[in-house]
Design a protein around this motif. Structure first.
Motif, PDB file in Angstrom:
ATOM      1  N   ARG A  38       8.037   8.418  -0.107  1.00  0.00           N
ATOM      2  CA  ARG A  38       7.979   6.948   0.500  1.00  0.00           C
ATOM      3  C   ARG A  38       8.686   5.815  -0.370  1.00  0.00           C
ATOM      4  NH1 ARG A  38       1.681   7.703   1.730  1.00  0.00           N
ATOM      5  NH2 ARG A  38       2.037   9.122   3.706  1.00  0.00           N
ATOM      6  N   ILE A  40       8.358   5.087  -3.490  1.00  0.00           N
ATOM      7  CA  ILE A  40       7.460   4.054  -4.350  1.00  0.00           C
ATOM      8  C   ILE A  40       7.672   4.538  -5.699  1.00  0.00           C
ATOM      9  CG2 ILE A  40       5.151   3.320  -4.635  1.00  0.00           C
ATOM     10  CD1 ILE A  40       4.666   3.710  -1.698  1.00  0.00           C
ATOM     11  N   MET A  44       6.002  -0.064  -9.068  1.00  0.00           N
ATOM     12  CA  MET A  44       5.463  -0.682  -7.774  1.00  0.00           C
ATOM     13  C   MET A  44       4.006  -0.406  -7.989  1.00  0.00           C
ATOM     14  SD  MET A  44       8.385   0.500  -5.076  1.00  0.00           S
ATOM     15  CE  MET A  44       7.813  -0.408  -3.639  1.00  0.00           C
ATOM     16  N   THR A  48       1.222  -3.481  -7.918  1.00  0.00           N
ATOM     17  CA  THR A  48       0.068  -3.207  -6.993  1.00  0.00           C
ATOM     18  C   THR A  48      -1.247  -3.105  -7.460  1.00  0.00           C
ATOM     19  OG1 THR A  48       1.518  -2.036  -5.460  1.00  0.00           O
ATOM     20  CG2 THR A  48      -0.701  -1.999  -4.968  1.00  0.00           C
ATOM     21  N   THR A  66      -3.940  -3.483  -2.399  1.00  0.00           N
ATOM     22  CA  THR A  66      -3.124  -3.782  -1.499  1.00  0.00           C
ATOM     23  C   THR A  66      -2.191  -5.068  -1.772  1.00  0.00           C
ATOM     24  OG1 THR A  66      -4.595  -2.812   0.134  1.00  0.00           O
ATOM     25  CG2 THR A  66      -2.728  -4.184   0.919  1.00  0.00           C
ATOM     26  N   LYS A  69       3.469  -4.867   0.450  1.00  0.00           N
ATOM     27  CA  LYS A  69       4.313  -3.733   0.874  1.00  0.00           C
ATOM     28  C   LYS A  69       3.737  -2.526   0.502  1.00  0.00           C
ATOM     29  CE  LYS A  69       8.510  -6.421  -0.279  1.00  0.00           C
ATOM     30  NZ  LYS A  69       9.748  -6.488  -0.797  1.00  0.00           N
ATOM     31  N   VAL A  70       2.748  -2.325  -0.529  1.00  0.00           N
ATOM     32  CA  VAL A  70       2.310  -1.121  -1.037  1.00  0.00           C
ATOM     33  C   VAL A  70       0.807  -1.257  -1.131  1.00  0.00           C
ATOM     34  CG1 VAL A  70       2.430   0.450  -2.842  1.00  0.00           C
ATOM     35  CG2 VAL A  70       4.498  -0.913  -2.088  1.00  0.00           C
ATOM     36  N   TRP A  71       0.277   0.045  -0.849  1.00  0.00           N
ATOM     37  CA  TRP A  71      -1.282   0.238  -1.120  1.00  0.00           C
ATOM     38  C   TRP A  71      -1.394   1.362  -2.117  1.00  0.00           C
ATOM     39  CZ3 TRP A  71      -2.846   4.966   0.486  1.00  0.00           C
ATOM     40  CH2 TRP A  71      -2.448   5.526   1.431  1.00  0.00           C
ATOM     41  N   GLY A  84       0.908   4.270  -0.333  1.00  0.00           N
ATOM     42  CA  GLY A  84       1.950   4.314   0.891  1.00  0.00           C
ATOM     43  C   GLY A  84       2.161   3.038   1.048  1.00  0.00           C
ATOM     44  N   ARG A  85       3.124   2.697   2.124  1.00  0.00           N
ATOM     45  CA  ARG A  85       3.710   1.589   2.512  1.00  0.00           C
ATOM     46  C   ARG A  85       2.896   0.990   3.369  1.00  0.00           C
ATOM     47  NH1 ARG A  85       8.351  -0.018   0.101  1.00  0.00           N
ATOM     48  NH2 ARG A  85       9.554   1.560  -1.037  1.00  0.00           N
ATOM     49  N   ASN A  86       2.886  -0.583   3.541  1.00  0.00           N
ATOM     50  CA  ASN A  86       2.049  -1.119   4.595  1.00  0.00           C
ATOM     51  C   ASN A  86       3.014  -1.389   5.951  1.00  0.00           C
ATOM     52  OD1 ASN A  86      -0.197  -1.701   3.299  1.00  0.00           O
ATOM     53  ND2 ASN A  86       0.525  -3.361   2.283  1.00  0.00           N
TER      54      ASN A  86
END
Length: 86
Positions: A38, A40, A44, A48, A66, A69-71, A84-86
């Motif tokens: 992904r 990331i 990042m 986050t 969250t 952009k990212v979780w 992951g990405r939102n």
């Protein structure tokens, strides 16, 4: 096509202190694979965890952080278990 997470190892050594300062002890193989797939990076993830909204994760004993952009999901031991990405 699945990205090869081999790039992750040198970054883990260099950026490990950044994650440790956020309370992250390790990154699971699953999370490293998802990061590679992904796009990331560890910065990042650290950002986050530091600035993201913290909520209970789906699995008992996990927290989800969250941002826009990212979780990131971390278990009670301080290990990143998924990203992951939102």
């Amino acid at each position: 096509m699945v990205a090869d997470p081999a790039w992750f190892i040198p970054i883990a050594i260099v950026a490990g202190r950044l994650l440790l300062s956020q309370g992250v002890k390790s990154i699971s193989k699953h999370a490293a694979q998802r990061m590679a797939q992904r796009g990331i990076d560890q910065e990042m993830v650290a950002r986050t965890v530091k600035t993201g909204k913290k909520t209970k994760g789906k699995s008992p004993g996990t927290w989800k952080y969250t941002t826009g952009k990212v979780w990131v999901v971390i278990n009670k031991a301080g290990n990143v278990v998924s990203v992951g990405r939102n």
